[in-house]
Design a protein around this motif. Structure first.
Motif, PDB file in Angstrom:
ATOM      1  N   VAL A  88       0.831  -1.205   0.000  1.00 17.41           N
ATOM      2  CA  VAL A  88       0.000   0.000   0.000  1.00 17.41           C
ATOM      3  C   VAL A  88       0.862   1.250   0.000  1.00 17.41           C
ATOM      4  CG1 VAL A  88      -1.932  -1.119   1.196  1.00 17.41           C
ATOM      5  CG2 VAL A  88      -0.165   0.063   2.530  1.00 17.41           C
ATOM      6  N   ILE A  89       0.320   2.303  -0.580  1.00 17.03           N
ATOM      7  CA  ILE A  89       0.906   3.637  -0.462  1.00 17.03           C
ATOM      8  C   ILE A  89       0.433   4.242   0.860  1.00 17.03           C
ATOM      9  CG2 ILE A  89       0.843   5.989  -1.362  1.00 17.03           C
ATOM     10  CD1 ILE A  89       0.650   4.923  -4.115  1.00 17.03           C
ATOM     11  N   PHE A  90       1.351   4.825   1.624  1.00 13.32           N
ATOM     12  CA  PHE A  90       0.982   5.575   2.823  1.00 13.32           C
ATOM     13  C   PHE A  90       0.779   7.026   2.381  1.00 13.32           C
ATOM     14  CE2 PHE A  90       3.334   1.875   4.252  1.00 13.32           C
ATOM     15  CZ  PHE A  90       2.472   1.375   5.221  1.00 13.32           C
ATOM     16  N   ASP A  91      -0.473   7.363   2.147  1.00  9.54           N
ATOM     17  CA  ASP A  91      -0.844   8.570   1.419  1.00  9.54           C
ATOM     18  C   ASP A  91      -1.322   9.666   2.368  1.00  9.54           C
ATOM     19  OD1 ASP A  91      -1.729  10.412  -0.450  1.00  9.54           O
ATOM     20  OD2 ASP A  91      -3.564   9.312  -0.932  1.00  9.54           O
ATOM     21  N   SER A  92      -0.519  10.732   2.506  1.00 10.15           N
ATOM     22  CA  SER A  92      -0.926  11.845   3.368  1.00 10.15           C
ATOM     23  C   SER A  92      -1.945  12.749   2.697  1.00 10.15           C
ATOM     24  CB  SER A  92       0.302  12.666   3.791  1.00 10.15           C
ATOM     25  OG  SER A  92       0.944  13.254   2.671  1.00 10.15           O
ATOM     26  N   ILE A 271      -0.582  21.535   0.057  1.00  9.74           N
ATOM     27  CA  ILE A 271      -0.665  20.346   0.888  1.00  9.74           C
ATOM     28  C   ILE A 271       0.600  19.520   0.699  1.00  9.74           C
ATOM     29  CG2 ILE A 271      -3.172  20.309   0.845  1.00  9.74           C
ATOM     30  CD1 ILE A 271      -3.069  18.032  -1.150  1.00  9.74           C
ATOM     31  N   VAL A 272       1.064  18.920   1.781  1.00  6.54           N
ATOM     32  CA  VAL A 272       2.227  18.034   1.738  1.00  6.54           C
ATOM     33  C   VAL A 272       1.687  16.627   1.513  1.00  6.54           C
ATOM     34  CG1 VAL A 272       4.299  17.260   2.929  1.00  6.54           C
ATOM     35  CG2 VAL A 272       3.415  19.568   3.335  1.00  6.54           C
ATOM     36  N   ASP A 273       1.960  16.075   0.346  1.00  6.64           N
ATOM     37  CA  ASP A 273       1.237  14.888  -0.121  1.00  6.64           C
ATOM     38  C   ASP A 273       2.200  13.790  -0.562  1.00  6.64           C
ATOM     39  OD1 ASP A 273      -0.511  13.054  -1.153  1.00  6.64           O
ATOM     40  OD2 ASP A 273      -1.349  14.374  -2.679  1.00  6.64           O
ATOM     41  N   THR A 274       2.347  12.762   0.267  1.00  9.15           N
ATOM     42  CA  THR A 274       3.226  11.642  -0.064  1.00  9.15           C
ATOM     43  C   THR A 274       2.670  10.780  -1.187  1.00  9.15           C
ATOM     44  OG1 THR A 274       2.165  10.265   1.634  1.00  9.15           O
ATOM     45  CG2 THR A 274       4.122  11.519   2.288  1.00  9.15           C
ATOM     46  N   GLY A 275       1.397  10.949  -1.516  1.00  6.19           N
ATOM     47  CA  GLY A 275       0.770  10.134  -2.550  1.00  6.19           C
ATOM     48  C   GLY A 275       0.811  10.743  -3.934  1.00  6.19           C
ATOM     49  N   VAL A 347      -7.243  23.282  -9.570  1.00  5.80           N
ATOM     50  CA  VAL A 347      -7.671  24.206  -8.514  1.00  5.80           C
ATOM     51  C   VAL A 347      -6.470  25.013  -8.054  1.00  5.80           C
ATOM     52  CG1 VAL A 347      -9.584  22.767  -7.730  1.00  5.80           C
ATOM     53  CG2 VAL A 347      -7.308  22.437  -6.762  1.00  5.80           C
ATOM     54  N   ASP A 348      -6.756  26.102  -7.352  1.00  5.21           N
ATOM     55  CA  ASP A 348      -5.678  26.983  -6.898  1.00  5.21           C
ATOM     56  C   ASP A 348      -5.103  26.465  -5.586  1.00  5.21           C
ATOM     57  OD1 ASP A 348      -3.926  29.068  -6.912  1.00  5.21           O
ATOM     58  OD2 ASP A 348      -5.330  30.524  -6.058  1.00  5.21           O
ATOM     59  N   LEU A 349      -4.510  25.285  -5.659  1.00  7.43           N
ATOM     60  CA  LEU A 349      -3.924  24.639  -4.494  1.00  7.43           C
ATOM     61  C   LEU A 349      -2.641  23.938  -4.937  1.00  7.43           C
ATOM     62  CD1 LEU A 349      -4.328  23.782  -1.455  1.00  7.43           C
ATOM     63  CD2 LEU A 349      -5.357  21.687  -2.361  1.00  7.43           C
ATOM     64  N   TRP A 350      -1.564  24.241  -4.267  1.00  6.62           N
ATOM     65  CA  TRP A 350      -0.292  23.615  -4.615  1.00  6.62           C
ATOM     66  C   TRP A 350      -0.158  22.279  -3.899  1.00  6.62           C
ATOM     67  CZ3 TRP A 350       3.960  25.409  -7.634  1.00  6.62           C
ATOM     68  CH2 TRP A 350       3.673  26.594  -8.331  1.00  6.62           C
ATOM     69  N   ILE A 351       0.499  21.345  -4.544  1.00 13.77           N
ATOM     70  CA  ILE A 351       0.747  20.030  -3.971  1.00 13.77           C
ATOM     71  C   ILE A 351       2.252  19.813  -3.920  1.00 13.77           C
ATOM     72  CG2 ILE A 351       0.369  17.555  -4.156  1.00 13.77           C
ATOM     73  CD1 ILE A 351      -2.149  18.149  -5.771  1.00 13.77           C
ATOM     74  N   LEU A 352       2.765  19.680  -2.709  1.00 18.55           N
ATOM     75  CA  LEU A 352       4.183  19.392  -2.520  1.00 18.55           C
ATOM     76  C   LEU A 352       4.314  17.878  -2.400  1.00 18.55           C
ATOM     77  CD1 LEU A 352       5.101  22.228   0.019  1.00 18.55           C
ATOM     78  CD2 LEU A 352       5.070  22.281  -2.480  1.00 18.55           C
ATOM     79  N   GLY A 353       4.519  17.229  -3.548  1.00 16.48           N
ATOM     80  CA  GLY A 353       4.579  15.783  -3.610  1.00 16.48           C
ATOM     81  C   GLY A 353       5.982  15.251  -3.394  1.00 16.48           C
ATOM     82  N   ASP A 354       6.226  14.062  -3.922  1.00 12.03           N
ATOM     83  CA  ASP A 354       7.481  13.360  -3.645  1.00 12.03           C
ATOM     84  C   ASP A 354       8.714  14.118  -4.124  1.00 12.03           C
ATOM     85  OD1 ASP A 354       5.822  11.419  -2.638  1.00 12.03           O
ATOM     86  OD2 ASP A 354       6.007  10.079  -4.370  1.00 12.03           O
TER      87      ASP A 354
END
Length: 377
Positions: A88-92, A271-275, A347-354
């Motif tokens: 599984v992905i541990f998805d924040s 959002i800080v997003d590990t997924g 959307v006007d939302l940044w995603i700080l991914g991997d």
């Protein structure tokens, strides 16, 4: 306070072990004569800690993750009795746990591990349906309850989704399902996340978890439940208050390159997003980044740069809560194809991914509603 607490445990053990076994000789005396007193006191103090101070007996659990081509990180959990294993992905960026089931009708399930409820003696069925949409696809199914094991921890009565249908996208993925570690407020159908049950069941010493993601396909990636490890980072851990408690959402003051603001002028949400594999942002901000690095669109619709220019490209700097977090070109440019690891969001939302998280050790603190960031060691 610490020493008073420990002395209290010793006092409790003294009271309990002085009960005479028979007239004239106490249990303590008999254990001392048999050379067993030291081991008894050690075990007894641990038992007392578990009974009267359950958090003292709680632990930190480290779950190794496999780095799949720097695009996906997953670990192995088990569900049911006897245990059935799933990657599984541990998805924040989500809050539900789900895995394929033997009732799944989608081709995406056929090449993955499937949960068989009839093979688990602890499974409890429900008639409650589940539907979750992701940026890359969706799943539908039904909720059930069972025992879940993660990183050596056993979580009882955990609600999870049994997928009946999955988007074709999942057929290409090396993982079976997703374990969301965001706040319960964004969980579909009111399901309690695994991490919340870890805490409520007294399994963790601290109400937080942390993530280290390796780079260049290397091993060593981990998610640590109940603590964080200083050897994974250098310098100070900076604590950033959440702006919203659903996703792990924070405020970015600006994004700069060569000292010039290219995005989030006046602040934006992220959002800080590990997924999520990449960094994603608003259309205008990403367009500015593309222009700043000289990226152009190829026939596949991807934005690429001149491979010879990568070494001279500036850092992309996220200014957050008064601290600068640079992401070098070697991270935001795919070194194999010279493509830009930054994409637009609807959307006007940044995603700080991997791409971002590989540069920083991240602590997700539920007690204080903070995200902690520190440069990787």
């Amino acid at each position: 306070m610490k020493w008073l607490f420990l002395l209290g445990l010793v006092a409790l053990s003294e009271c309990l072990v002085k009960v005479p076994l028979h007239k004239g000789k106490s249990l303590r005396d008999r254990l001392r004569e048999d050379g067993k007193l030291k081991d008894f006191l050690k075990t007894h103090q641990v038992n007392l800690a578990s009974k009267y101070f359950p958090r003292l007996a709680a632990q930190v659990a480290t779950e190794p993750m496999t780095n799949y081509m720097d695009t996906t990180y997953y670990g192995t959990i088990s569900i049911g009795t006897p245990p059935q294993n799933f990657n599984v992905i541990f998805d924040s960026g989500s809050a539900n746990l789900w895995v394929p089931s033997t009732s799944c009708t989608s081709s995406a399930c056929s090449n993955h591990n499937e949960f068989n409820p009839s093979s688990s003696s602890t499974f409890q069925a429900t008639s409650q349906s589940l539907s979750i949409g992701y940026g890359t696809g969706s799943m539908t199914g039904v909720l059930g309850y069972d025992t879940v094991q993660v990183g050596g921890l056993t979580v009882t009565n955990q609600v999870f989704g049994l997928a009946y249908t999955e988007a074709d996208f999942f057929s290409q993925m090396p993982f079976d399902g997703i374990l969301g570690v965001a706040y319960p407020s964004i969980a579909s159908d009111g399901a309690t996340p695994v991490f919340d049950n870890m805490w409520s069941q007294g399994l963790l010493s601290q109400d937080l978890f942390s993530v280290y993601l390796s780079a260049n396909g290397a091993s060593g990636s981990v998610v640590i439940f109940g603590g964080y490890e200083t050897s994974y980072y250098s310098g100070a851990m900076n604590w950033i208050p959440l702006s919203s408690q659903g996703y792990w959402q924070i405020t970015v003051d600006s994004v700069t390159m060569n000292g010039n603001v290219i995005a989030c002028n006046g602040g934006c949400q992220a959002i800080v997003d590990t997924g999520t594999s990449l960094i994603a942002g608003s259309s205008s901000g990403v367009a500015n980044i593309q222009n700043a690095v000289g990226a152009y669109q190829d026939s596949n619709g991807e934005y690429v740069v001149n491979c010879n220019s990568v070494g001279s490209l500036p850092d992309m700097v996220f200014n957050i809560n008064g601290v600068q977090y640079p992401v070098p070109a070697s991270a935001y440019i795919n070194q194999n194809y010279c493509t830009l690891n930054v994409q637009q969001t609807p959307v006007d939302l940044w995603i700080l991914g991997d791409v971002f998280i590989r540069e920083y050790y991240v602590v997700f603190d539920r007690t204080n509603n903070y995200v902690g960031l520190a440069p990787i060691a």
